[in-house]
Motif scaffolding. Structure first.
Motif, PDB file in Angstrom:
ATOM      1  N   PRO A  34       0.803  -1.234   0.000  1.00  0.00           N
ATOM      2  CA  PRO A  34       0.000   0.000   0.000  1.00  0.00           C
ATOM      3  C   PRO A  34       0.836   1.284   0.000  1.00  0.00           C
ATOM      4  O   PRO A  34       0.569   2.201  -0.784  1.00  0.00           O
ATOM      5  CB  PRO A  34      -0.835  -0.125   1.276  1.00  0.00           C
ATOM      6  N   GLY A  35       1.863   1.327   0.858  1.00  0.00           N
ATOM      7  CA  GLY A  35       2.694   2.530   0.940  1.00  0.00           C
ATOM      8  C   GLY A  35       3.441   2.793  -0.354  1.00  0.00           C
ATOM      9  O   GLY A  35       3.597   3.940  -0.785  1.00  0.00           O
ATOM     10  N   LEU A  36       3.912   1.707  -0.979  1.00  0.00           N
ATOM     11  CA  LEU A  36       4.674   1.856  -2.215  1.00  0.00           C
ATOM     12  C   LEU A  36       3.778   2.337  -3.355  1.00  0.00           C
ATOM     13  O   LEU A  36       4.155   3.215  -4.134  1.00  0.00           O
ATOM     14  CB  LEU A  36       5.328   0.522  -2.594  1.00  0.00           C
ATOM     15  N   ILE A  37       2.595   1.768  -3.440  1.00  0.00           N
ATOM     16  CA  ILE A  37       1.672   2.136  -4.519  1.00  0.00           C
ATOM     17  C   ILE A  37       1.234   3.593  -4.374  1.00  0.00           C
ATOM     18  O   ILE A  37       1.262   4.364  -5.334  1.00  0.00           O
ATOM     19  CB  ILE A  37       0.454   1.184  -4.539  1.00  0.00           C
ATOM     20  N   LEU A  38       0.881   3.982  -3.148  1.00  0.00           N
ATOM     21  CA  LEU A  38       0.427   5.356  -2.933  1.00  0.00           C
ATOM     22  C   LEU A  38       1.573   6.353  -3.110  1.00  0.00           C
ATOM     23  O   LEU A  38       1.398   7.407  -3.713  1.00  0.00           O
ATOM     24  CB  LEU A  38      -0.204   5.503  -1.549  1.00  0.00           C
ATOM     25  N   GLY A  39       2.745   5.995  -2.597  1.00  0.00           N
ATOM     26  CA  GLY A  39       3.905   6.877  -2.731  1.00  0.00           C
ATOM     27  C   GLY A  39       4.271   7.072  -4.192  1.00  0.00           C
ATOM     28  O   GLY A  39       4.521   8.200  -4.642  1.00  0.00           O
ATOM     29  N   ASN A  40       4.270   5.985  -4.939  1.00  0.00           N
ATOM     30  CA  ASN A  40       4.605   6.048  -6.358  1.00  0.00           C
ATOM     31  C   ASN A  40       3.580   6.893  -7.117  1.00  0.00           C
ATOM     32  O   ASN A  40       3.940   7.704  -7.969  1.00  0.00           O
ATOM     33  CB  ASN A  40       4.644   4.621  -6.913  1.00  0.00           C
ATOM     34  N   ALA A  41       2.299   6.705  -6.783  1.00  0.00           N
ATOM     35  CA  ALA A  41       1.245   7.469  -7.450  1.00  0.00           C
ATOM     36  C   ALA A  41       1.399   8.961  -7.142  1.00  0.00           C
ATOM     37  O   ALA A  41       1.270   9.815  -8.024  1.00  0.00           O
ATOM     38  CB  ALA A  41      -0.126   6.978  -7.007  1.00  0.00           C
ATOM     39  N   ALA A  42       1.721   9.266  -5.892  1.00  0.00           N
ATOM     40  CA  ALA A  42       1.883  10.665  -5.488  1.00  0.00           C
ATOM     41  C   ALA A  42       3.054  11.310  -6.237  1.00  0.00           C
ATOM     42  O   ALA A  42       2.959  12.446  -6.706  1.00  0.00           O
ATOM     43  CB  ALA A  42       2.106  10.757  -3.986  1.00  0.00           C
ATOM     44  N   LEU A  43       4.152  10.571  -6.394  1.00  0.00           N
ATOM     45  CA  LEU A  43       5.312  11.100  -7.125  1.00  0.00           C
ATOM     46  C   LEU A  43       4.919  11.409  -8.562  1.00  0.00           C
ATOM     47  O   LEU A  43       5.322  12.426  -9.128  1.00  0.00           O
ATOM     48  CB  LEU A  43       6.462  10.091  -7.097  1.00  0.00           C
ATOM     49  N   GLY A  44       4.113  10.543  -9.147  1.00  0.00           N
ATOM     50  CA  GLY A  44       3.650  10.741 -10.524  1.00  0.00           C
ATOM     51  C   GLY A  44       2.720  11.930 -10.683  1.00  0.00           C
ATOM     52  O   GLY A  44       2.435  12.361 -11.797  1.00  0.00           O
ATOM     53  N   GLU A  45       2.240  12.449  -9.570  1.00  0.00           N
ATOM     54  CA  GLU A  45       1.381  13.634  -9.595  1.00  0.00           C
ATOM     55  C   GLU A  45       2.141  14.880  -9.144  1.00  0.00           C
ATOM     56  O   GLU A  45       1.534  15.904  -8.827  1.00  0.00           O
ATOM     57  CB  GLU A  45       0.164  13.433  -8.682  1.00  0.00           C
TER      58      GLU A  45
END
Lengths: 174, 104
Positions: A34-45
């Motif tokens: 969960p942390g990796l997916i959300l962190g990665n998504a946030a970086l992409g934004e």
């Protein structure tokens, strides 16, 4: 009728000013994601992202252990069997060999979605500009130093350092 | 679905301005789209866009940054340099494709 004024998506400015801090406290394979997916998504934004690894989550940034995260259906009542979607009875969760099988199966399903394994995922987060931090108390407790951690971990910091560093950030605890 | 006039022709776009018809895109239009969002295109940019176009044609979905890295061979770091802050959306917009639907 064609619009004369072109519609252009609003991608905002290069720096959104938004900051996110994700505390990863779990070291089981399923709870690493969960942390990796959300962190990665946030970086992409365009969001500034800090990941703080503490307690069991410390394994995620440990050079050797990060490749061996495990998943167990024990105590997980939301675990359904791959066939028929039947809830897995807990007596079945305890049988020998279930934990390696469940780990393999979960990783296999994640890979099918082309989602990287934990070490590669952290490589990607780091390449996207994400910041990785280790927790001082967890390091002391496990007698670990920076040498034991991934090269891209920026430091081992105290809880107070983390609070100071993430001033104004949105915080997620996982 | 709204249409808008670009380079003297009518193109179909969604509410945010992403092109909705794969075949209405060409490089000239891509260059115009890039200009709209302030991306100065170089050969490197075009290589990425070409990959996205080809991949979409075979897969039917827009490649995520992960796929552009793993399959296209363009490192995530490079994608962030070429299309700052929001690479996935910017690449899709310039390539005339829908926003990627994958989480990773």
């Amino acid at each position: 009728m064609a619009n004369t004024q072109p519609i252009v998506p609003n991608f905002g400015s290069e720096s959104t000013g938004r900051k996110m801090a994700i505390i990863c406290s779990k070291g089981n394979l399923d709870m690493a994601y969960p942390g990796l997916i959300l962190g990665n998504a946030a970086l992409g934004e365009g969001v500034e992202v800090h990941l703080f690894f503490t307690f069991w989550g410390f394994d995620m940034i440990h050079k050797k252990r990060q490749k061996k995260l495990k998943f167990s259906p024990v105590g997980n009542f939301a675990m359904h069997l791959p066939i028929g979607g039947i809830r897995m009875p807990q007596w079945l969760a305890w049988i020998p060999g279930m934990q390696p099988f469940a780990t393999w199966y979960l990783q296999h399903e994640i890979n099918k979605l082309q989602v990287p394994e934990v070490p590669d995922f952290l490589d990607q987060i780091s390449a996207s500009g994400g910041h990785l931090w280790g927790c001082k108390m967890s390091a002391d407790m496990n007698k670990l130093t920076m040498k034991d951690l991934r090269e891209d971990v920026e430091g081992i910091i105290t809880a107070a350092d983390f609070i100071e560093m993430t001033d104004g950030a949105q915080v997620l605890f996982i | 679905m709204p249409t808008q006039d670009m380079l003297g022709r009518e193109v179909h776009v969604d509410d945010e301005g992403f092109l909705t018809e794969y075949d209405e895109w060409d490089e000239k239009l891509g260059a115009e789209l890039a200009k709209n969002i302030g991306v100065a295109m170089t050969d490197e940019h075009w290589k990425v866009i070409t990959f996205l176009r080809t991949d979409y044609k075979s897969q039917g979905t827009t490649a995520t940054t992960r796929r552009v890295d793993a399959v296209g061979g363009f490192p995530v770091k490079l994608q962030f340099q070429l299309f700052p802050a929001k690479p996935a959306k910017k690449m899709a917009y310039i390539a005339g494709l829908p926003k990627p639907a994958g989480c990773v």
